[in-house]
Scaffold this motif. Sequence first.
Motif, PDB file in Angstrom:
ATOM      1  N   ALA A 310       0.952  -1.213   0.052  1.00 49.03           N
ATOM      2  CA  ALA A 310       0.000  -0.134   0.030  1.00 49.03           C
ATOM      3  C   ALA A 310       0.720   1.154  -0.147  1.00 49.03           C
ATOM      4  N   LEU A 371      -5.371  -0.749   8.019  1.00 49.68           N
ATOM      5  CA  LEU A 371      -5.613  -0.582   6.436  1.00 49.68           C
ATOM      6  C   LEU A 371      -6.855   0.069   6.329  1.00 49.68           C
ATOM      7  N   THR A 463      -6.827   0.270  -1.102  1.00 48.63           N
ATOM      8  CA  THR A 463      -6.623  -0.218   0.130  1.00 48.63           C
ATOM      9  C   THR A 463      -7.720  -1.214   0.763  1.00 48.63           C
TER      10      THR A 463
END
Length: 486
Positions: A310, A371, A463
Amino acid sequence: MTRSSAVKTDTTVAQLDSYPAESPSAGISGGWRELFSRRYAAPASILAGGVALYAMNLYFTAALMPSIVADIGGGRYYAWVATGFLMAAVIASMLVSRLLDRLGAARAYVLGFLVFGAGAVLNALSPSMAALILGRVVQGLGGGLVAGLGYAVIRSALPERLWTRAAGLVSAMWGVGTLVGPSLGGLFAQLGAWRGAYVLLLVAALVLALLARRVLPGRSGEGRGSGPVPLPSLLLLTLAAAAFSVSSTVPSGRPTAVCILAGLALLVGFVAVERRGGAATVLPGQTYRAGNPLKWLYLTVAVLCAGVVAENFIPLFGQELGGLGPLVAGFLGAAVSAGWTTAQLFSVGIESVRGRARAIRTAPLVLVAGLLAYGLLQTGHASGLRVVLWAVALFVAGTGIGLAFPHLSVAAMRSSSDPAEGGKAAAAINTTQLIAFSVTSALAGTLVNLGADSPVDSARYMTFGIAAITVLGVATAALTARRLGR
């Protein structure tokens, strides 16, 4: 399964079950002070330095690329600079245990650093993008070797009481590379000296090669031969990674779906070939035996590493959604690695079997929570407070990775009393990392493209997609922890 194989499998499982007990000769548990003592500082520095050199180079070149394209052109091949490096690193990492068995730690490290340095020379002298990509492939071969050796050589270079802290130090270098790479690369780009940046990498590689030749052990003579190179497995895995990489460059829709399905089919083929590969396997042969927990350990490593991907896109979203400058956005992207590194420094101090098992079981939950929080906080024209909350959420996600990683690495090292098998199991940690980075990076690029013209949608798709992958780690971590202690 033969009687001897069954006995070996039972022995391996029992050893992994009993982790992290040390031999009586190990004495008291080693600490950071002993690891950095005069006796062990040099080998520890080489193990950490090789991984740091590799990790830094990933982000180092990304910061230099705009300057490189402006100088030598070839912008249409921009993505292949990273793809060529990563694919070569994946292939090289699979050969670590074989080179270690044939050459010994010192010579294997010297070879890796010299190949990396040769790639840096090609990059510094590149007149075109094609030449640069070739240099990056050579660098990737050397980088994959030294990164994999960082885990595999811990067992022979350091006493068992220092394995956990050494594993934490080595894996923390991924975070250090994320922090140092962008800033150092940006500095050379700002000075208009991108070629000089690769000269610096060459010097660092040569210094580490000389140090490795002096302080690391040679061949132990304990290995029984590393067996043939697993060419079918290597080919299938390389093609799978290539298919996933292409999925992020083709038009959205059916072409993307075809590439992803092809990649998944090739991965299934890779597992099928590995299961009946005998001595010619990428991962240790014991991984595929019934009841052996290594398979769950490697899957846990893979999903934790997926969470790191990410941060490749976070600087982009920081600029588009938070109005941040390139430097600040780069440091926002490093928040995951900062959490990873910080958590490891504390996690390696967990002494009890139950405590370490609990850390492994908890890690994916923390990663997923971080996340999801980051994804839910996405909005356009974000305020300063919201940007701070982004950083906090990403830092929390990183702590989930660092909480478990050193214990997973050491569990792999202790999975067999056979030095050759133990070294191969440890080297496979790095192979698993690189495979996870390659596959998840490609999928993340595809998810970002799904957002089309909406940066908020792109950020959320990316995400939440990665969070969905890391949810799988909740199950695999629980299975791994069950073997380590309840």
